[in-house]
Write an enzyme that holds these catalytic residues in place. Structure first.
Site, PDB file in Angstrom:
ATOM      1  N   ARG A 118     -13.585  14.243   8.133  1.00 58.67           N
ATOM      2  CA  ARG A 118     -12.226  14.775   8.356  1.00 58.67           C
ATOM      3  C   ARG A 118     -11.840  15.749   7.252  1.00 58.67           C
ATOM      4  NH1 ARG A 118      -8.807   9.741   8.292  1.00 58.67           N
ATOM      5  NH2 ARG A 118      -7.093  11.208   8.434  1.00 58.67           N
TER       6      ARG A 118
ATOM      7  N   SER B 148      -7.242   4.691   9.593  1.00 65.71           N
ATOM      8  CA  SER B 148      -8.012   4.719   8.350  1.00 65.71           C
ATOM      9  C   SER B 148      -7.386   3.758   7.318  1.00 65.71           C
ATOM     10  CB  SER B 148      -8.014   6.164   7.824  1.00 65.71           C
ATOM     11  OG  SER B 148      -8.450   6.216   6.505  1.00 65.71           O
TER      12      SER B 148
ATOM     13  N   ASP C  21     -14.895   4.047   8.248  1.00 65.75           N
ATOM     14  CA  ASP C  21     -13.810   4.922   7.769  1.00 65.75           C
ATOM     15  C   ASP C  21     -14.317   5.899   6.712  1.00 65.75           C
ATOM     16  OD1 ASP C  21     -11.042   5.816   7.299  1.00 65.75           O
ATOM     17  OD2 ASP C  21     -11.407   4.929   5.344  1.00 65.75           O
TER      18      ASP C  21
ATOM     19  N   LYS D  17      -8.649  -0.626   6.384  1.00 69.64           N
ATOM     20  CA  LYS D  17      -8.990  -1.148   5.046  1.00 69.64           C
ATOM     21  C   LYS D  17      -8.017  -2.258   4.637  1.00 69.64           C
ATOM     22  CE  LYS D  17      -9.047   3.146   3.889  1.00 69.64           C
ATOM     23  NZ  LYS D  17      -9.126   4.526   3.499  1.00 69.64           N
TER      24      LYS D  17
ATOM     25  N   HIS E 225       0.848  -1.197   0.000  1.00 68.15           N
ATOM     26  CA  HIS E 225       0.000   0.000   0.000  1.00 68.15           C
ATOM     27  C   HIS E 225       0.876   1.236   0.000  1.00 68.15           C
ATOM     28  CE1 HIS E 225      -3.420   2.587   0.856  1.00 68.15           C
ATOM     29  NE2 HIS E 225      -2.628   3.231   1.692  1.00 68.15           N
TER      30      HIS E 225
HETATM   31  N1  URA Z   1      -5.542   7.504   2.978  1.00 65.27           N
HETATM   32  C1  URA Z   1      -6.546   6.960   3.708  1.00 65.27           C
HETATM   33  O1  URA Z   1      -7.128   5.953   3.312  1.00 65.27           O
HETATM   34  N2  URA Z   1      -6.880   7.554   4.873  1.00 65.27           N
HETATM   35  C2  URA Z   1      -6.274   8.667   5.353  1.00 65.27           C
HETATM   36  O2  URA Z   1      -6.618   9.145   6.413  1.00 65.27           O
HETATM   37  C3  URA Z   1      -5.234   9.218   4.582  1.00 65.27           C
HETATM   38  C4  URA Z   1      -4.877   8.611   3.396  1.00 65.27           C
END
Ligand code: URA
Length: 438
Positions: free
Chosen positions: A168, A183, A161, A187, A82
């Site tokens: 946010r 966050s 999220d 995932k 990622h």
């Molecule tokens: N990518 C995400 O999935 N979440 C964040 O808070 C920042 C970048």
């Protein structure tokens, strides 16, 4: 339990318990906590932070808000990488087939681009016919044939999220390490891989502007992944300039294909580092020397290109379209009005200029123009003369070119002296959080 008490507690800089965090996330998911209460708690977290235990429980509660993918059908070690997001960061079309060519399994769930950062799925869809939304049966068939798929992230992963991120974004609470880490990791962990290699970017084109901040985020995410029982590690890599000279969907896919066909550049080097680290985490090799050599061999033998073609065909893509990936015909060159060494490139400005050309999204539902993009002609520490071309802008709409040009005003800095050494790969954070500077 009352949400106002939880907000009060965090406002007073006290650590929240697991049950308070679960109460909050359950309330976010079933809408029993109002948006203004969520926003207040997010701001309190942003200001007062969270300790490692709270961040772990926040991540766990967000994972539990949705589905967790069972990847056991893959029948092998399932790995994932990622990136925290960058400009011209097109390693997935190289890394995924390379991992599969080494015998590992990859169910790569990727996103779409927003703002100045590009998204893997948009780039993959430059290949004609390529389908990123597969049914469960199609995913299983593709993995059994080639060991890998590249698909759009399911909306049922960590739905809490999605709600938090939306708030946010509009309440100035994005830049908090525990919120970013939970966050991303919610995932990733819900996607069910055994190994997770994080590529945490720093620099002008990244969320984290300094290597120090990136290191802190990386350690936090690796801590969560390891506590969750995964093999997890992170690289800290530079986004002080776009990863390659090509930015925009068709241009970036073309540049990934060039690497698959033998070109060596920073995209090759970063893909090799990511794969080697995963090979080692998977127990295929003992050290980077042998893991790097294995990557080089797989690339040179054509095995990675062959795997890439199989992955595309499994997902309905036409591999002959890889030879037709072109930018828009209409273009404009930007020339330098002075000379010197390139010591800074504003990668974020370059990404925003591409989005303005239509090659990225300004708003969530914008449709991307795959042929829009920029070819940069400069890299950090190149020497340029007055009148040299620094970038070519591609777009069929002349007005958009003018807008992008204004974003690119002063996007690089020149100096009579070279910049201090620019490292693509800055550090590696292992599963115990120990850092090895490169
Ligand atoms: N990518 C995400 O999935 N979440 C964040 O808070 C920042 C970048």
């Amino acid at each position: 339990m009352k949400i106002t008490d939880i907000i009060e507690k965090k406002k007073n800089n006290k650590a929240l318990s697991q049950s308070e965090i679960e109460f909050f996330i359950n309330g976010v998911t079933d809408n029993s906590v109002a948006d203004y209460q969520t926003a207040a708690l997010l701001m309190a977290i942003c200001i007062n932070g969270m300790n490692a235990e709270e961040t772990f429980f926040l991540t766990k509660a967000m994972i539990d808000s949705g589905d967790v993918i069972d990847t056991s059908f893959a029948g092998g070690i399932v790995c994932d990488k990622h990136s925290t997001g960058g400009v011209s960061d097109t390693v997935t079309p190289i890394v995924v087939p390379a991992l599969a060519a080494a015998g590992l399994k990859v169910i790569k769930m990727s996103g779409r681009g927003l703002s100045h950062t590009g998204g893997t799925i948009d780039k993959m869809e430059s290949i004609s016919g390529f389908k990123a939304q597969l049914t469960e049966a199609e995913i299983k068939e593709a993995v059994s044939k080639s060991g890998a798929v590249i698909i759009e992230q399911s909306k049922s992963l960590a739905p809490a999220d999605k709600i938090l991120y939306g708030l946010r974004d509009v309440t100035a609470t994005v830049d908090s390490i525990p919120l970013i880490a939970s966050s991303i990791m919610s995932k990733k962990l819900a996607s069910g891989s055994d190994i997770i290699l994080l590529d945490v970017k720093y620099g002008s084109g990244a969320f984290m502007k300094t290597a120090k901040q990136a290191l802190e985020l990386a350690k936090c995410m690796v801590g969560i992944g390891t506590s969750y029982g995964k093999k997890c590690a992170a690289l800290i890599t530079s986004m002080q300039q776009p990863l390659t000279e090509s930015i925009g969907c068709n241009l970036e896919m073309q540049s990934a294909v060039n690497v698959l066909r033998g070109e060596k550049n920073d995209l090759y080097t970063l893909s090799k580092e990511i794969c080697a680290r995963i090979f080692i985490l998977a127990g295929l090799f003992l050290n980077t020397k042998t893991a790097f050599a294995a990557f080089d061999n797989l690339m040179q033998s054509g095995a990675v290109l062959q795997k890439f073609n199989q992955i595309i065909q499994n997902q309905g893509g036409d591999t002959s379209s890889l030879n037709r990936l072109k930018p828009a015909f209409n273009h404009k060159e930007i020339k330098s009005d002075s000379g010197g060494y390139v010591v800074q490139i504003n990668a974020e400005a370059v990404g925003k200029a591409v989005a303005t050309l239509g090659g990225g999204r300004i708003k969530k539902h914008d449709v991307i123009d795959k042929s829009a993009g920029i070819k940069l002609k400069i890299r950090i520490n190149d020497y340029i003369n007055t009148g040299d071309t620094v970038a070519t802008l591609y777009c069929d709409d002349g007005a958009k070119i003018a807008d992008a040009e204004s974003i690119l005003k002063d996007f690089y800095k020149l100096s009579p002296q070279r910049a201090k050494e620019h490292k693509l790969i800055y550090a590696y954070v292992d599963g115990l959080g120990a850092t090895v500077k490169k």
